[in-house]
Design a protein around this motif. Sequence first.
Motif, PDB file in Angstrom:
ATOM      1  N   ASP A 243       0.712  -1.026   0.224  1.00 31.38           N
ATOM      2  CA  ASP A 243       0.023   0.168  -0.156  1.00 31.38           C
ATOM      3  C   ASP A 243       0.878   1.283   0.002  1.00 31.38           C
ATOM      4  N   LEU A 244       1.007   1.668  -1.212  1.00 30.17           N
ATOM      5  CA  LEU A 244       1.823   3.184  -1.323  1.00 30.17           C
ATOM      6  C   LEU A 244       1.633   4.088  -0.305  1.00 30.17           C
ATOM      7  N   GLU A 245       0.601   4.292  -0.050  1.00 29.94           N
ATOM      8  CA  GLU A 245       0.025   5.498   0.743  1.00 29.94           C
ATOM      9  C   GLU A 245       0.446   5.241   2.302  1.00 29.94           C
ATOM     10  N   GLU A 246       0.212   3.718   2.716  1.00 32.54           N
ATOM     11  CA  GLU A 246       0.769   3.406   3.907  1.00 32.54           C
ATOM     12  C   GLU A 246       2.511   3.562   4.048  1.00 32.54           C
ATOM     13  N   ILE A 247       2.840   3.144   3.054  1.00 31.42           N
ATOM     14  CA  ILE A 247       4.374   3.292   3.036  1.00 31.42           C
ATOM     15  C   ILE A 247       4.769   4.798   3.223  1.00 31.42           C
ATOM     16  N   ARG A 248       4.308   5.508   2.560  1.00 28.34           N
ATOM     17  CA  ARG A 248       4.477   7.039   2.546  1.00 28.34           C
ATOM     18  C   ARG A 248       4.104   7.677   3.990  1.00 28.34           C
ATOM     19  N   ARG A 249       3.183   7.091   4.444  1.00 26.57           N
ATOM     20  CA  ARG A 249       3.048   7.923   5.815  1.00 26.57           C
ATOM     21  C   ARG A 249       3.831   7.343   6.955  1.00 26.57           C
ATOM     22  N   LYS A 250       4.188   6.044   6.807  1.00 32.32           N
ATOM     23  CA  LYS A 250       4.877   5.368   7.828  1.00 32.32           C
ATOM     24  C   LYS A 250       6.553   5.707   7.678  1.00 32.32           C
ATOM     25  N   TYR A 251       6.922   5.756   6.603  1.00 31.19           N
ATOM     26  CA  TYR A 251       8.277   6.141   6.457  1.00 31.19           C
ATOM     27  C   TYR A 251       8.839   7.342   5.947  1.00 31.19           C
ATOM     28  N   HIS A 252       7.895   8.092   5.363  1.00 34.13           N
ATOM     29  CA  HIS A 252       8.191   9.245   4.681  1.00 34.13           C
ATOM     30  C   HIS A 252       7.580  10.646   5.484  1.00 34.13           C
TER      31      HIS A 252
END
Lengths: 295, 295
Positions: A264-273
Amino acid sequence: MTGKHYVEDFRVPPGSHTRLSDFDPDFKGRHSKEKALAKIDALREKMDDLQQKLFAERKRSLLVCLQALDAGGKDGVVKHVIGSMNPDGCRVANFKEPTQEELAHDFLWRIEAQMPKRGEIAIFNRSHYEDVLVVRVHNLVPKAVWSQRYGQINDFERRHAANGTVILKFFLHISKDEQLKRFEQRLDDPAKRWKISESDYTEREYWDDYERAYDDVLAKCNAEQAPWFVIPANHKWFRDVAISEIIVATLESMNIQVPKPTVDLEEIRRKYHSALDEDKHAKAGHRRRGHAAHR
Amino acid sequence: MTGKHYVEDFRVPPGSHTRLSDFDPDFKGRHSKEKALAKIDALREKMDDLQQKLFAERKRSLLVCLQALDAGGKDGVVKHVIGSMNPDGCRVANFKEPTQEELAHDFLWRIEAQMPKRGEIAIFNRSHYEDVLVVRVHNLVPKAVWSQRYGQINDFERRHAANGTVILKFFLHISKDEQLKRFEQRLDDPAKRWKISESDYTEREYWDDYERAYDDVLAKCNAEQAPWFVIPANHKWFRDVAISEIIVATLESMNIQVPKPTVDLEEIRRKYHSALDEDKHAKAGHRRRGHAAHR
């Protein structure tokens, strides 16, 4: 430029009795060399992009076979057309005189080993067709053996096409006088003249025999799924633009699909970026020492 | 530009206890990006010319090993630096997670199989060094096994160097925040985001372990004949110009000799390229039919 018409212009019509002599090696259409070179650059970028997608899709592959008489320009195509693609995902196989081990196997053994894997583009600089060309012209095996090979080649290509390999076969068509001209240029080139041998010249005596052998190849091994193209190759820039055009049009027609992300790209974005994270990492970066410190 | 000094600037001094953290990943000297890109073009042409000579000489070979943490730019170097060389004579080998068959052999088995032959340049995208890096960081084999490998790697590289393979090893050095920045760009790129996995991020927790593992590699496997270079790689253009410079300088230092022709060039010229002959062939060329004839 004519767009994608080269795919039709230089395609040997299947089921026809087309002969090499039906094609003009000197053809260059209405093009100027200058425009063609600019076009080649644009096609290179497209090819590069499509190759990346093919690699990402990892379902199908592309095989490009290059055949020509000596000095026909196979190395030139490898360098100027193929050389632009990322070497990871694009592999060149050179089929020279077979080794003792290769000769001890069936003629398609060394070919099978070099077929492209899924996602890959393979370029054959010479190919299995030598086994019905030089082998036939110089009687290296009995006619009973080489004459069976057309059907065997068709079976082989049909299987690979059915399993996802798109096949393009190019004959780089130069005239006999153009060959002599190129041999003479080779004499003048210190980087190339080391490889000149007298047999380059004596082989010219078999020119007509090679033409006949090619005519048979075009007639017998030109199925819909493994087409032959006869490329006018007296003008190197025209040869390159025509081949680039056909490769790009072929890759485009494959409708390549880049796979969807597995996360889930949005989750990755929220979690790490998140902004917070970035700030923290930026500060960590400043702690490193300068370049001169290692001396 | 500084000429050939990068060979010295980024060479890890043999016998030293240099650590990765002694190098600044952000270094770009006094260069402008614009000048560097022009310089890369000029270096590409030189590299191309030298590669052809190496191929003609067919006595020695060049091995370029690329190592980096994820997003360090190995693929970028393959594409922008190596991609300019003729794929015939320049081969890229990707060492990914070993297959079952590769695991059943000694760790250098798959490496040996991909070593360049005489005249060839081989690029290793990852290499035998993974067997003392990821393997060590994640305890994939016992310490008793991986700790022996430094010496085994040195023996292996020494043998190949003695038999004509020139070896260059590049570590592409990026900072931890630069890696995160590149991951974020990947999220935004439809052509690349399909391959994002959460493990790209969790692997960042091992950053310091990887640094320590690299420090040991630089200390233990950095012989005169198989040098390591730590290349500042936060700026892609600087990374590319530095590596191009080092490869060109290395090939130039090899004093490559193109072999002499095996035939008498003047005799060939007299025998096959006399004005009389050319005239005859030019006439033969005119007999061919026009392009439209095959339809």
